[in-house]
Write an enzyme that holds these catalytic residues in place. Structure first.
Site, short mmCIF file in Angstrom:
data_model
loop_
_atom_site.label_atom_id
_atom_site.label_comp_id
_atom_site.label_asym_id
_atom_site.label_seq_id
_atom_site.Cartn_x
_atom_site.Cartn_y
_atom_site.Cartn_z
N LYS A 145 37.73 13.17 -22.97
CA LYS A 145 36.39 13.33 -22.33
C LYS A 145 36.51 15.09 -22.66
O LYS A 145 35.23 15.77 -22.69
CB LYS A 145 38.07 13.95 -20.72
N HIS A 172 29.87 14.84 -14.13
CA HIS A 172 30.38 14.17 -14.37
C HIS A 172 31.35 14.70 -15.60
O HIS A 172 32.29 14.34 -15.70
CB HIS A 172 29.27 12.61 -15.29
#
Length: 269
Positions: A123, A149
């Site tokens: 991520k 997000h």
């Protein structure tokens, strides 16, 4: 030091529930301190805020080779994560519906924890997606959905890798990594030029797959909360609530870009 039974002092900062952190992942890179997360998120948001202003004064870059290499690397990394989570949890006969997190140093348990750390680290690597949008002047893709997000997923995966890196956390991570294999494969193919792009008609189904992922995730976390799964009701509830905005935002994106009304052009009067 532990000062009140539920927090640990980090400088002048009281870190809640530090003593409940999983001992296996505590010393791993970018897990121990919340300041690392705060600094990286601040850097990301500053890039989003000031990066477009800097890039707008310069010509857009194509970056085909870096884009292709990054996308292929991310697809392979997510394939590794997905495969590790699947094979290790099957070796331990993990329950699909409810699997408590046990602090075990069994080799398969450590494989799950390591795979989840890579999932968390991926991520951080995804921040490069935003940098590519900025450098290529893809302003429409630098949306609220994109920034929300990427920034919140990095924070959420840190919470899970620090406190619950094994147990039921495997399922949403495995599902998300599977979707990202397909997504980054699409990105890699899309930079190869018109000859390949004409075969990428299935982009809308990639968004539909993401919507399916969020729907399954909400249903799955709901059954864990209802059953009072020992994995951690508060984490399950948090994960389910966190997923709801994604279902709404991705659903709105799908309706805006792929609904029948947008595909059929109105005749010019």
């Amino acid at each position: 030091m532990v000062s009140d039974g539920i927090s640990t002092e980090i400088g002048n900062y009281s870190f809640p529930y530090e003593e409940l952190a999983d001992a296996r992942t505590r010393p791993w890179l970018l897990v121990e301190s919340p300041w690392n997360i705060a600094a990286l998120l601040a850097f990301y948001l500053l890039m989003v805020l000031y990066g477009p202003k800097w890039a707008a004064r310069r010509k857009p870059m194509k970056l085909r080779v870096p884009l292709f290499c990054h996308s292929v690397a991310m697809a392979l990394l997510n394939a590794h994560i997905c495969l590790e989570l699947f094979t290790a949890t099957r070796a331990l006969d993990y329950s699909f519906g409810c699997q408590p997190c046990r602090v075990s140093y069994n080799p398969h348990e450590m494989r799950i924890a390591a795979a989840f750390w890579w999932f968390y680290f991926s991520k951080l690597l995804e921040f490069a997606d935003t940098a590519f949008f900025i450098l290529r002047h893809k302003w429409t893709q630098l949306s609220f959905l994109h920034v929300y997000h990427h920034s919140t997923m990095f924070l959420m995966t840190w919470v899970f890798v620090k406190w619950k890196p094994t147990g039921s956390s495997y399922f949403p991570a495995m599902m998300n990594s599977f979707v990202h294999i397909i997504m980054y494969s699409y990105y890699a193919l899309s930079v190869l030029g018109p000859r390949v792009q004409r075969f990428l008609w299935w982009k809308r189904y990639l968004t539909a797959l993401q919507l399916l992922q969020f729907t399954v995730g909400i249903i799955w976390t709901s059954q864990m909360v209802i059953r009072g799964c020992e994995y951690g009701t508060w984490l399950s509830a948090m994960g389910g609530v966190y997923t709801v905005p994604f279902l709404f935002l991705f659903g709105r994106f799908y309706a805006k870009n792929y609904s029948a009304s947008t595909e059929v052009k109105k005749p010019i009067k």
